[in-house]
Design a protein around this motif. Structure first.
Motif, PDB file in Angstrom:
ATOM      1  N   ASN A 128      70.533  26.424  88.477  1.00 12.72           N
ATOM      2  CA  ASN A 128      69.733  27.723  88.884  1.00 12.72           C
ATOM      3  C   ASN A 128      69.562  28.480  87.388  1.00 12.72           C
ATOM      4  O   ASN A 128      70.525  28.384  86.572  1.00 12.72           O
ATOM      5  CB  ASN A 128      70.542  28.559  89.777  1.00 12.72           C
ATOM      6  N   CYS A 129      68.323  29.046  87.343  1.00 19.07           N
ATOM      7  CA  CYS A 129      68.247  29.913  85.953  1.00 19.07           C
ATOM      8  C   CYS A 129      69.039  31.013  85.766  1.00 19.07           C
ATOM      9  O   CYS A 129      69.442  31.263  84.572  1.00 19.07           O
ATOM     10  CB  CYS A 129      66.575  30.365  85.865  1.00 19.07           C
ATOM     11  N   GLN A 156      67.699  40.297  86.512  1.00 10.85           N
ATOM     12  CA  GLN A 156      66.772  39.031  86.713  1.00 10.85           C
ATOM     13  C   GLN A 156      65.450  39.420  86.377  1.00 10.85           C
ATOM     14  O   GLN A 156      64.974  40.376  87.005  1.00 10.85           O
ATOM     15  CB  GLN A 156      67.076  38.293  87.659  1.00 10.85           C
ATOM     16  N   GLY A 160      61.342  34.665  87.457  1.00  4.95           N
ATOM     17  CA  GLY A 160      62.468  33.767  88.296  1.00  4.95           C
ATOM     18  C   GLY A 160      61.694  33.631  89.504  1.00  4.95           C
ATOM     19  O   GLY A 160      62.111  32.715  90.109  1.00  4.95           O
ATOM     20  N   GLU A 222      71.592  33.843  95.840  1.00  3.85           N
ATOM     21  CA  GLU A 222      71.614  33.647  94.383  1.00  3.85           C
ATOM     22  C   GLU A 222      72.863  33.690  93.911  1.00  3.85           C
ATOM     23  O   GLU A 222      73.146  33.166  93.130  1.00  3.85           O
ATOM     24  CB  GLU A 222      70.301  34.954  93.872  1.00  3.85           C
ATOM     25  N   ARG A 247      67.356  42.256  90.452  1.00  2.00           N
ATOM     26  CA  ARG A 247      66.023  42.331  89.654  1.00  2.00           C
ATOM     27  C   ARG A 247      65.416  43.499  89.053  1.00  2.00           C
ATOM     28  O   ARG A 247      65.907  44.491  89.275  1.00  2.00           O
ATOM     29  CB  ARG A 247      65.072  42.207  90.978  1.00  2.00           C
ATOM     30  N   HIS A 254      66.333  36.597  81.848  1.00  3.78           N
ATOM     31  CA  HIS A 254      67.575  36.817  82.578  1.00  3.78           C
ATOM     32  C   HIS A 254      68.690  37.138  81.524  1.00  3.78           C
ATOM     33  O   HIS A 254      68.872  36.989  80.629  1.00  3.78           O
ATOM     34  CB  HIS A 254      67.929  35.859  83.313  1.00  3.78           C
TER      35      HIS A 254
END
Ligand code: 2RA
Length: 348
Positions: A128-129, A156, A160, A222, A247, A254
């Motif tokens: 995952n990023c 983030q 994303g 997440e 977020r 990120h």
């Protein structure tokens, strides 16, 4: 002639960055085939300076493909990755579908490159990023100091959440720009209306302490991904990890704050030496001179940037760090491309 590479999901946010990355890295590939949903078939996209026509996802699309990079929703990957494997391709998948599967390696080339070779399913997963935005720096520190615990908070970017995330932020910014909104409870929400896109709350002039879907006991998917994936990549299945995902109104890149606890006492001098020399990491840390990484400077670059390196005031075994990385490049497309290059090198 080099191996045939397929990019599945070539028209998406990550796919677009993938084509740029493939155009700039060493050109080891024979054909690069672009695959997307039937609605995108026939479009032409530039890769390696040439226009390539997108073909529709189908069994035949994988004919002759050696390595297939997937950047598609989980359910699409779940269905099509095994089909690509059955047609003879090695799949590098950026969805969440296979990451925690015990027979699928989860690979970050700077941290656990050896894992790529053990792939009984023919599938290699890309993390995952959010995990990827910190794990190269964290892995370098772990290799020297031995990680014993991690507390992380993410900041983030909206990309994303794909093109819809970026579009939502841009629309919301247009609605609040030039106003005095942000001074009374709910005024931003009223201006934005129902237009929250993939986010549960307005993201312009705001921060939203949520990414993903609800899991047990109030954790988000997440947050669980960052915990589970970090443990798997670092080979530390019982590592204590606590993550809060947030977020922020940033388009791409990120960031995370990390509180990383190690086996024994650490020094900032040694940590800086490790980070300054680790492949894929840039140490940018001189707060007296106003130097620390921010998404506005990091976007579009490949490394993991690290700043604000401090020893924890109350624990000489722990470090506090701020890390920042492009979630579409190292966070997705670049790491996938690097994995594909490792696979290609096996038969070179
Ligand atoms: C996000 N990490 O930023 C997710 C995407 N994979 O929403």
């Amino acid at each position: 002639v080099g191996p045939t590479l397929a990019v599945v999901g070539a028209t998406g946010a990550v796919g677009t960055v993938m084509l740029q990355i493939l155009s700039h890295r060493a050109d080891i590939w024979g054909e690069i085939r672009l695959i997307a949903s039937p609605r995108s078939a026939g479009r032409k996209l530039a890769v390696r300076g040439r226009q390539v026509e997108v073909v529709a996802l189908s069994e035949e699309a994988f004919d002759g493909v050696d390595i297939a990079l997937f950047d598609v929703p989980d359910e699409v990957a779940a269905h099509w990755a095994p089909i690509a494997v059955s047609k003879g391709a090695v799949v590098v998948d950026n969805s969440g579908t296979f990451r925690m599967h015990p027979e699928v390696p989860l690979v970050v080339p700077e941290v656990n490159p050896h894992a790529v070779r053990v792939r009984p399913r023919g599938i290699i997963a890309n993390p995952n990023c959010t995990t990827l935005s910190m794990i190269v720096a964290l892995g370098a520190l772990h290799a020297e100091f031995g990680l014993r615990g991690l507390v992380a908070s993410s900041y983030q970017a909206v990309s994303g959440a794909g093109r819809a995330g970026v579009e939502t932020l841009r629309q919301q910014i247009a609605l609040v720009a030039g106003t005095s909104l942000g001074t009374n409870p709910g005024d931003v929400r009223r201006a934005v209306g129902d237009n929250t896109g993939p986010f549960p709350e307005p993201v312009a002039l705001n921060v939203v302490p949520w990414a993903g879907s609800l899991r047990e006991d109030g954790w988000s998917s997440e947050e669980m991904k960052v915990r589970d994936e970090s443990r798997k990549i670092l080979g530390l299945p019982r590592l204590p990890v606590a993550v809060t995902c947030v977020r922020v109104p940033v388009v791409t890149a990120h960031s995370l704050t990390l509180h990383a606890r190690f086996e024994s006492e650490v020094t900032v001098a040694k940590a800086r030496e490790i980070l300054a020399t680790a492949p894929g990491v840039v140490l940018y840390d001189d707060p007296g001179a106003g130097e620390f990484p921010t998404p506005a400077d990091v976007v579009g670059t490949d490394p993991t940037w690290v700043g604000r390196v401090r020893r924890a005031l109350d624990d000489p075994t722990a470090l506090e760090l701020f890390v920042c990385g492009d979630n579409l490049r190292k966070g997705a497309a670049l790491n996938t491309a690097q994995i594909a290059e490792l696979v290609a090198a096996e038969s070179a």
